[in-house]
Motif scaffolding. Structure first.
Motif, PDB file in Angstrom:
ATOM      1  N   UNK A  20       0.910  -1.222   0.009  1.00 57.30           N
ATOM      2  CA  UNK A  20       0.195   0.025   0.040  1.00 57.30           C
ATOM      3  C   UNK A  20       1.049   1.392  -0.100  1.00 57.30           C
ATOM      4  N   UNK A  21       1.929   1.249  -0.644  1.00 60.36           N
ATOM      5  CA  UNK A  21       3.006   2.433  -0.686  1.00 60.36           C
ATOM      6  C   UNK A  21       3.263   2.452  -2.161  1.00 60.36           C
ATOM      7  N   UNK A  22       4.051   3.766  -2.335  1.00 58.68           N
ATOM      8  CA  UNK A  22       4.201   4.177  -3.772  1.00 58.68           C
ATOM      9  C   UNK A  22       5.309   3.430  -4.215  1.00 58.68           C
ATOM     10  N   UNK A  23       5.710   3.244  -5.539  1.00 57.50           N
ATOM     11  CA  UNK A  23       6.793   2.757  -6.246  1.00 57.50           C
ATOM     12  C   UNK A  23       8.160   3.028  -5.867  1.00 57.50           C
ATOM     13  N   UNK A  24       8.299   4.314  -5.509  1.00 54.79           N
ATOM     14  CA  UNK A  24       9.580   4.861  -5.265  1.00 54.79           C
ATOM     15  C   UNK A  24       9.927   4.201  -3.706  1.00 54.79           C
ATOM     16  N   UNK A  25       9.058   4.102  -2.855  1.00 54.82           N
ATOM     17  CA  UNK A  25       9.489   3.540  -1.628  1.00 54.82           C
ATOM     18  C   UNK A  25       9.572   1.924  -1.567  1.00 54.82           C
ATOM     19  N   UNK A  26       8.970   1.587  -2.433  1.00 59.40           N
ATOM     20  CA  UNK A  26       8.923  -0.113  -2.787  1.00 59.40           C
ATOM     21  C   UNK A  26      10.416  -0.269  -3.387  1.00 59.40           C
ATOM     22  N   UNK A  27      10.826   0.554  -4.406  1.00 55.12           N
ATOM     23  CA  UNK A  27      12.155   0.395  -5.046  1.00 55.12           C
ATOM     24  C   UNK A  27      13.313   0.496  -4.029  1.00 55.12           C
ATOM     25  N   UNK A  28      13.251   1.627  -3.102  1.00 53.48           N
ATOM     26  CA  UNK A  28      14.231   1.749  -2.134  1.00 53.48           C
ATOM     27  C   UNK A  28      14.328   0.629  -1.250  1.00 53.48           C
ATOM     28  N   UNK A  29      13.150   0.355  -0.862  1.00 52.68           N
ATOM     29  CA  UNK A  29      13.213  -1.044   0.114  1.00 52.68           C
ATOM     30  C   UNK A  29      13.734  -2.284  -0.527  1.00 52.68           C
ATOM     31  N   UNK A  30      13.423  -2.472  -1.494  1.00 48.23           N
ATOM     32  CA  UNK A  30      14.217  -3.689  -2.544  1.00 48.23           C
ATOM     33  C   UNK A  30      15.599  -3.447  -2.716  1.00 48.23           C
ATOM     34  N   UNK A  31      16.045  -2.277  -2.944  1.00 49.21           N
ATOM     35  CA  UNK A  31      17.445  -2.092  -3.180  1.00 49.21           C
ATOM     36  C   UNK A  31      18.188  -2.077  -1.924  1.00 49.21           C
ATOM     37  N   UNK A  32      17.616  -1.734  -0.801  1.00 49.20           N
ATOM     38  CA  UNK A  32      18.225  -1.706   0.674  1.00 49.20           C
ATOM     39  C   UNK A  32      18.204  -3.080   1.121  1.00 49.20           C
ATOM     40  N   UNK A  33      17.203  -3.888   0.808  1.00 49.85           N
ATOM     41  CA  UNK A  33      17.379  -5.155   1.030  1.00 49.85           C
ATOM     42  C   UNK A  33      18.293  -6.167   0.313  1.00 49.85           C
ATOM     43  N   UNK A  34      18.532  -5.606  -0.821  1.00 53.16           N
ATOM     44  CA  UNK A  34      19.576  -6.600  -1.814  1.00 53.16           C
ATOM     45  C   UNK A  34      20.884  -6.117  -1.181  1.00 53.16           C
ATOM     46  N   UNK A  35      20.997  -4.715  -0.959  1.00 58.21           N
ATOM     47  CA  UNK A  35      22.409  -4.338  -0.399  1.00 58.21           C
ATOM     48  C   UNK A  35      22.876  -4.922   0.937  1.00 58.21           C
ATOM     49  N   UNK A  36      21.803  -5.047   1.674  1.00 59.00           N
ATOM     50  CA  UNK A  36      22.096  -5.581   3.172  1.00 59.00           C
ATOM     51  C   UNK A  36      22.361  -7.163   2.883  1.00 59.00           C
ATOM     52  N   UNK A  37      21.731  -7.844   2.220  1.00 60.24           N
ATOM     53  CA  UNK A  37      22.056  -9.340   1.928  1.00 60.24           C
ATOM     54  C   UNK A  37      23.405  -9.379   1.266  1.00 60.24           C
ATOM     55  N   UNK A  38      23.739  -8.882   0.146  1.00 59.07           N
ATOM     56  CA  UNK A  38      25.068  -8.759  -0.367  1.00 59.07           C
ATOM     57  C   UNK A  38      26.177  -8.614   0.580  1.00 59.07           C
ATOM     58  N   UNK A  39      26.005  -7.298   1.635  1.00 59.85           N
ATOM     59  CA  UNK A  39      27.237  -7.213   2.416  1.00 59.85           C
ATOM     60  C   UNK A  39      27.397  -8.331   3.425  1.00 59.85           C
ATOM     61  N   UNK A  40      26.230  -8.776   3.866  1.00 57.27           N
ATOM     62  CA  UNK A  40      26.101  -9.929   5.045  1.00 57.27           C
ATOM     63  C   UNK A  40      26.885 -11.124   4.166  1.00 57.27           C
ATOM     64  N   UNK A  41      26.657 -11.468   3.068  1.00 59.64           N
ATOM     65  CA  UNK A  41      27.012 -12.737   2.461  1.00 59.64           C
ATOM     66  C   UNK A  41      28.443 -12.532   2.002  1.00 59.64           C
ATOM     67  N   UNK A  42      29.041 -11.205   1.553  1.00 59.86           N
ATOM     68  CA  UNK A  42      30.112 -10.968   1.128  1.00 59.86           C
ATOM     69  C   UNK A  42      31.093 -11.105   2.200  1.00 59.86           C
ATOM     70  N   UNK A  43      30.584 -10.804   3.462  1.00 64.60           N
ATOM     71  CA  UNK A  43      31.475 -10.893   4.795  1.00 64.60           C
ATOM     72  C   UNK A  43      31.386 -12.068   5.336  1.00 64.60           C
ATOM     73  N   UNK A  44      30.855 -12.964   4.659  1.00 60.95           N
ATOM     74  CA  UNK A  44      31.015 -14.530   5.036  1.00 60.95           C
ATOM     75  C   UNK A  44      29.894 -15.016   5.998  1.00 60.95           C
ATOM     76  N   UNK A  45      28.990 -14.016   6.216  1.00 57.93           N
ATOM     77  CA  UNK A  45      27.643 -14.452   7.063  1.00 57.93           C
ATOM     78  C   UNK A  45      26.750 -15.087   6.433  1.00 57.93           C
ATOM     79  N   UNK A  46      25.379 -15.259   6.849  1.00 54.77           N
ATOM     80  CA  UNK A  46      24.361 -15.962   6.388  1.00 54.77           C
ATOM     81  C   UNK A  46      23.026 -14.909   6.546  1.00 54.77           C
ATOM     82  N   UNK A  47      22.280 -14.972   5.564  1.00 52.70           N
ATOM     83  CA  UNK A  47      20.826 -14.063   5.824  1.00 52.70           C
ATOM     84  C   UNK A  47      19.511 -15.056   5.448  1.00 52.70           C
TER      85      UNK A  47
END
Length: 96
Positions: A20-47
Motif C-alpha cells: 500500500x505504498x508508492x513505487x519509489x518507496x518499494x524500490x528503495x526497500x528492495x534495493x536496501x534489502x539487496x544491499x544488506x544481503x550482499x554485504x552480509x554474504x560477502x562478509x562470510x555471513x548468512x541471511x
C-alpha cells in the motif's frame, strides 16, 4: 513453464501494491534489502529470509578443473561462492 521471469519493475510494482505504498518507496526497500544481503554474504555471513530461503557464503577448496574446449586440466585456486537454500515453506507452495 516457459513463463518469463518477473522484471524488477514488475516486482517493485507488486511490492508497492502489496504494501500500500508508492513505487519509489518499494524500490528503495528492495534495493536496501539487496544491499544488506550482499554485504552480509560477502562478509562470510548468512541471511535467512523467512518463507524464501537462506543466502550464505561457502568456501570452495583448491581443485583440479578441466577446460571443456581444450580438455586441458589445471589447478583452480580456492574461492568463495554464494549459496541459496530454498525454504521448506516455498517448496511446499511450489509443489501444491
Amino acid at each position: 513453464m516457459s513463463q518469463k521471469p518477473m522484471t524488477k519493475t514488475q516486482l517493485v510494482s507488486a511490492l508497492a501494491d502489496a504494501c500500500g505504498s508508492d513505487k519509489q518507496t518499494a524500490n528503495r526497500s528492495l534495493e536496501a534489502l539487496a544491499e544488506i544481503v550482499s554485504k552480509e554474504v560477502a562478509a562470510g555471513g548468512a541471511v535467512t529470509l523467512p518463507g524464501l530461503g537462506k543466502f550464505q557464503c561457502r568456501a570452495r577448496p583448491e581443485r583440479m578443473v578441466r577446460n571443456p574446449a581444450t580438455g586441458e586440466q589445471f589447478q583452480k585456486p580456492a574461492d568463495r561462492v554464494a549459496k541459496v537454500t530454498i525454504a521448506k515453506a516455498l517448496k511446499d507452495v511450489i509443489n501444491d
